[in-house]
Design an enzyme around this catalytic site. Structure first.
Site, short mmCIF file in Angstrom:
data_model
loop_
_atom_site.label_atom_id
_atom_site.label_comp_id
_atom_site.label_asym_id
_atom_site.label_seq_id
_atom_site.Cartn_x
_atom_site.Cartn_y
_atom_site.Cartn_z
CB SER A 242 -1.00 0.05 1.17
OG SER A 242 -1.87 -1.05 1.13
CB SER A 280 -0.72 -1.93 -3.46
OG SER A 280 -0.27 -0.66 -3.04
CG ASP A 282 -2.21 2.00 -4.49
OD1 ASP A 282 -1.51 1.56 -3.57
OD2 ASP A 282 -2.24 1.50 -5.63
#
Length: 363
Positions: A242, A280, A282
């Site tokens: 992330s 991830s 974001d």
């Protein structure tokens, strides 16, 4: 060129002229009034974590909202308070960044800080913004290392001026492109008629697969593919982890323009190579410190009145978007450069970016 502790920043490598004009500190704190504070927790073999606090208005953080907006490139993460940001376009509390399992502790810590330090702002309701990235490779993320008192300490430690980078605060146990990373910042100055405004970026960088790494337009990841224990351990999920980006500016903007700025953070991290892993989260936030006194949202008090906002016309926003992209890119590179290798829980190790090799490749 260096962080306050003497660690090299990307520009210290001296091999690439990055686009745009940075502010005096080349940091988010170039925006007047913005302050950054850390609590860094490193203990024994398994605690590698911490808390980062970003104060939009250091001396008037509560009950003096900033226009704000946010964007999710990928929602495999958490940023609290975003429903209220969407509803009102207003940010009125410190922004905290930590590890995935410490969000609740930091949320409570902001509330405790307001009750203790700004009691006049605690008589209605509080919806703090707390964001996270995952540090479970180097840190025992299930251990209760982060407590509300650590969040309060990070807020109290927030100062303007030069900002420490690398393995500090919420970025202590974070990795990026398989190298040790964490906290990074940068800024750009935007000329607008007779005025100058600043766009500052802060990243908690914990994303990207090694093969993707691109530095100033040069794909170097495949040439630095050796010594990558993180991706060997996390086999099948490269690029997981992330990234959180916080953007600040003193340019007068509408909340919708802040949201548009936050979307451009996507392009800044993309310039470093990432294609956006499913694993991830974001999440990006942007706020403007202009128009202080407007965008209040408390219970009715006194006679009916109106608020006024000055803002940059939409057709004049391109230079600010450009500043976002360039500042975010450099903030990621600073998080990678201002770092050393780290060993954490269960002997897990993350190497630092090999600066000498990178210089040779870019030269």
């Amino acid at each position: 060129m260096q962080t306050p502790s003497g660690k090299p920043r990307f520009r210290a490598l001296g091999v690439v002229d990055l686009p745009g004009k940075p502010g005096p500190y080349n940091a988010i704190t170039d925006v007047p009034g913005v302050a950054v504070g850390y609590t860094t927790l490193v203990s024994g073999e398994s605690v590698r974590t911490g808390v980062t606090a970003i104060l939009p208005r250091r001396h008037a953080t509560v009950a003096h909202p900033c226009a704000a907006g946010w964007h999710s490139l990928n929602g495999n993460g958490e940023m609290t308070g975003t429903a209220w940001l969407t509803e009102t376009g207003a940010l009125s509390l410190p922004v905290l960044i930590t590890n995935t399992h410490a969000v609740g502790m930091c949320h409570r810590g902001v509330i405790d800080w307001v009750a203790e330090e700004r009691p006049g702002g605690a008589h209605e309701w509080l919806l703090p913004v707390v964001a996270e990235t995952w540090d479970g490779y180097l840190n025992d993320i299930y251990a209760p290392a982060v407590q509300p008192a650590h969040a309060m300490a990070a807020v109290k430690a927030a100062v303007s001026g030069p900002v420490e980078e690398g393995s500090v605060g919420g970025g202590t146990g974070m990795n990026c492109y398989g190298f040790k990373a964490g906290s990074g910042t940068a800024s750009r100055v935007v000329s607008y008629g007779r005025d100058e405004f600043t766009v500052g970026a802060f990243v908690q960088a914990n994303f990207g697969s090694r093969r993707e790494l691109t530095v100033a337009g040069t794909p170097v990841g495949a040439l630095l593919a050796d010594d990558n224990p993180l991706e060997e351990w996390i086999e099948g999920k490269p690029g997981a982890g992330s990234v959180v980006v916080v953007l600040a500016t003193d340019a007068p903007l509408l909340p919708g323009q802040c949201t548009a700025m936050a979307r451009r953070a996507t392009l800044g991290i993309a310039r470093t190579g990432t294609t956006g892993s499913h694993f991830s989260g974001d999440l990006f936030l942007a706020f403007s410190t202009a128009n202080e006194g407007a965008l209040t949202s408390g219970f009715p008090n006194g006679p009916a009145r109106f608020e006024n906002l000055q803002f940059v016309p939409w057709g004049q926003m391109d230079p600010f978007y450009e500043a976002v992209v360039h500042a975010v890119e450099e903030a990621v590179l600073n998080a990678l450069t201002a770092n050393e290798s780290m060993t954490g829980r269960d002997g897990h190790r993350t190497p630092c970016l090999p600066r000498d090799r990178l210089v040779s490749l870019l030269s």
